[in-house]
Design an enzyme around this catalytic site. Sequence first.
Site, mmCIF file in Angstrom:
data_model
loop_
_atom_site.group_PDB
_atom_site.id
_atom_site.type_symbol
_atom_site.label_atom_id
_atom_site.label_comp_id
_atom_site.label_asym_id
_atom_site.label_seq_id
_atom_site.Cartn_x
_atom_site.Cartn_y
_atom_site.Cartn_z
ATOM 1 N N LYS A 130 0.800 -1.216 0.000
ATOM 2 C CA LYS A 130 0.000 0.000 0.000
ATOM 3 C C LYS A 130 0.835 1.270 0.000
ATOM 4 O O LYS A 130 0.340 2.337 -0.365
ATOM 5 C CB LYS A 130 -0.953 -0.001 1.207
ATOM 6 C CG LYS A 130 -2.019 -1.090 1.128
ATOM 7 C CD LYS A 130 -2.944 -1.064 2.339
ATOM 8 C CE LYS A 130 -4.011 -2.135 2.217
ATOM 9 N NZ LYS A 130 -4.934 -2.147 3.387
ATOM 10 N N LYS A 211 -10.780 -12.894 -6.737
ATOM 11 C CA LYS A 211 -11.903 -12.853 -5.811
ATOM 12 C C LYS A 211 -12.733 -11.587 -6.002
ATOM 13 O O LYS A 211 -12.199 -10.537 -6.364
ATOM 14 C CB LYS A 211 -11.395 -12.918 -4.360
ATOM 15 C CG LYS A 211 -10.806 -14.251 -3.951
ATOM 16 C CD LYS A 211 -10.206 -14.199 -2.572
ATOM 17 C CE LYS A 211 -11.224 -13.879 -1.503
ATOM 18 N NZ LYS A 211 -10.650 -13.928 -0.132
ATOM 19 N N LYS A 214 -14.368 -5.322 -2.998
ATOM 20 C CA LYS A 214 -14.782 -3.923 -3.032
ATOM 21 C C LYS A 214 -13.638 -3.016 -3.480
ATOM 22 O O LYS A 214 -13.871 -1.904 -3.955
ATOM 23 C CB LYS A 214 -15.260 -3.487 -1.647
ATOM 24 C CG LYS A 214 -16.596 -4.062 -1.226
ATOM 25 C CD LYS A 214 -16.974 -3.623 0.170
ATOM 26 C CE LYS A 214 -16.118 -4.251 1.228
ATOM 27 N NZ LYS A 214 -16.603 -4.028 2.603
#
Length: 346
Positions: A130, A211, A214
């Site tokens: 990240k 997968k 969101k």
Amino acid sequence: MHRVGYHRTPLARTYDVPLMARVLSGIQPSGDLHLGNYLGAIVNWVSDQDEHDAFYCVVDLHALTLDIDPADLRARTHDTAIDLLAAGLDPERCTLFVQSHVVQHTQMAWLLECTATMGELQRMTQFKDKSGGRESVRAGLFTYPVLMAADIVLYDAERVPVGDDQRQHLELARDVTIRFNNRFGDTLVVPEAAIPKAGARVMDLQHPERKMSKSVNSPLGTVLVLDDPVEITRKIKKAVTDTDGEVRYDRDKKPGLANLLELLAVATGRTPTEVADGYERYGDLKADTAEALVELLRPLQARRAELAADPGAVAALLARGAEKATGVASATYDRAAEAVGLLRPA
């Protein structure tokens, strides 16, 4: 639930009678639930209510590591709690609360930050992923795993269901807890990773090799639990399959078709292979899958509409959950604070 026969001292745990294990799970308020969240995790939370002493929290403090509008954060936190209640979490059978409503989370995080090391946090792969390529990274993103460890140890959680993406964080929580106990005596429960029950592995309808998530912008590939029947049917009909026209279950060679078979299987209580035996055409399979998902989600959607119409009742349930959680968390924090030598207030 009460942990009957459980006695805690700074030095030991004893059990007078066999007890249900304490389990803790959390979810970020990052938007509407989708089928992957619901079938892969939340349905297991619902069943764990009767098998364990279950604590569930909406981890709104963790969401602050991202750029999010304050009004959106409040709304998403409230909506996520409603989603969990609608999905079947029962405040009479579990403890459901919002993370920031229990002040001991940040207090315990500081004690554990003073126990963890820079090297351990720098090795966290999620932080590397990240923060990669960014000139400025929030300190909260770096210390995120320590707050997660605090979430766990505050409730003497013995079982922590984690997926592969969180396994490294759980290992850090164990290492930090063991180090704390070695320095200050047997004070905190060392959590164990628990392999979640086999939940449905829901893949993206447009990219069945990954997968459903969101965090990935895939409007047609993601079925939200609040999608209306027309939208669910549209997404299923547009789901990627293949060109050979043979209905058979083969996850490796026919991932798109396998995804549809798995969805229909979980919605109807069968295996994907059993489902495949009943079809010769993809169109019929898609139509029945859409119908089954609509019916599967109908009770959840109806319950959610009832809850959303009474926000005061939802707030009261969360307040009651926070009160129960605070009772446990404050006792754990007080033990830890005394162990490290903090002066008790008069």
